[in-house]
Scaffold this motif. Structure first.
Motif, PDB file in Angstrom:
ATOM      1  N   UNK A 217      51.150  26.545   5.926  1.00 37.17           N
ATOM      2  CA  UNK A 217      50.090  27.014   6.843  1.00 37.17           C
ATOM      3  C   UNK A 217      50.472  26.009   8.102  1.00 37.17           C
ATOM      4  N   UNK A 218      50.622  24.824   7.793  1.00 37.47           N
ATOM      5  CA  UNK A 218      50.810  23.541   8.630  1.00 37.47           C
ATOM      6  C   UNK A 218      51.968  23.945   9.355  1.00 37.47           C
ATOM      7  N   UNK A 219      53.138  24.442   8.757  1.00 35.25           N
ATOM      8  CA  UNK A 219      54.474  24.591   9.481  1.00 35.25           C
ATOM      9  C   UNK A 219      54.311  25.749  10.282  1.00 35.25           C
TER      10      UNK A 219
ATOM     11  N   UNK B 188      39.859  25.338   9.038  1.00 34.81           N
ATOM     12  CA  UNK B 188      41.429  25.140   9.129  1.00 34.81           C
ATOM     13  C   UNK B 188      41.898  25.064  10.744  1.00 34.81           C
ATOM     14  N   UNK B 189      41.022  25.948  11.451  1.00 33.55           N
ATOM     15  CA  UNK B 189      41.506  25.844  13.027  1.00 33.55           C
ATOM     16  C   UNK B 189      41.137  24.738  13.511  1.00 33.55           C
ATOM     17  N   UNK B 190      40.227  24.008  13.249  1.00 38.64           N
ATOM     18  CA  UNK B 190      39.369  22.765  13.844  1.00 38.64           C
ATOM     19  C   UNK B 190      40.476  21.525  13.314  1.00 38.64           C
TER      20      UNK B 190
ATOM     21  N   UNK C 188      44.937  17.727  14.661  1.00 38.32           N
ATOM     22  CA  UNK C 188      46.008  17.472  14.393  1.00 38.32           C
ATOM     23  C   UNK C 188      47.110  17.474  15.336  1.00 38.32           C
ATOM     24  N   UNK C 189      47.231  18.656  16.425  1.00 40.53           N
ATOM     25  CA  UNK C 189      48.110  18.568  17.480  1.00 40.53           C
ATOM     26  C   UNK C 189      47.579  17.809  18.503  1.00 40.53           C
ATOM     27  N   UNK C 190      46.108  17.549  18.517  1.00 36.06           N
ATOM     28  CA  UNK C 190      45.663  16.515  19.638  1.00 36.06           C
ATOM     29  C   UNK C 190      46.229  15.070  19.371  1.00 36.06           C
TER      30      UNK C 190
END
Length: 165
Positions: free
Chosen positions: A26-28, A124-126, A131-133
């Protein structure tokens, strides 16, 4: 009392994966779709992090709540059978995780742990957006540091020879 026979328990435990788990995938997929590029399980780094983002000097560990003893998580519960074994095993896993992250930090790597429960649908989306931030913030901070030039002149690798060459 265990609900499974020893052979059933063995089959169940043998099916547990250490790489390419559902939370890791999912993360990948999410990172790749947003343009983040990474390496998988780099054997040159302590702990063989699940994902290594060299551009961001960041190692990512996608941890299962049970196997890594996620404190306060509803998905982490010690089994009722063989409790002593499981307590020791999970304690060793947690200690190993800390040691590996300390080694990586000494090498100049940032470490991020994403827990399996954080990748479940309601949040999940949050989780992935934060994580991207965090990755972008790490990148900006690392690349905004100004390094002072050395005060003395750099030494040449080889001194020039005398007049004859």
């Amino acid at each position: 009392m265990d609900n499974h026979t020893p052979s059933q328990r063995h089959t169940n435990m043998a099916a547990v994966r250490s790489k390419d788990t559902r939370p890791e995938i999912i993360v990948r997929h999410w990172l790749w779709s947003r343009g983040f590029r990474y390496r998988l399980n780099d054997p040159r780094l302590p702990g063989h992090p699940d994902l290594v983002l060299r551009k961001y000097r960041t190692c990512v560990f996608v941890n299962g709540c049970f196997w890594h003893g996620h404190e306060g998580c509803k998905y982490f519960r010690l089994p009722k059978t063989n409790t002593d074994f499981w307590e020791k095993k999970i304690k060793r896993n947690k200690e190993r995780d800390k040691e590996e992250q300390k080694k990586l930090a000494k090498m100049g790597w940032h470490c991020i742990t994403v827990w399996e429960c954080q990748l479940r649908e309601p949040q999940r989306e949050r989780t992935l957006e934060s994580f991207a931030f965090t990755l972008n913030r790490i990148f900006l901070e690392d690349h905004s540091k100004r390094y002072e030039p050395a005060e003395e002149e750099p030494q040449m690798a080889a001194e020039p020879l005398g007049e004859n060459g």
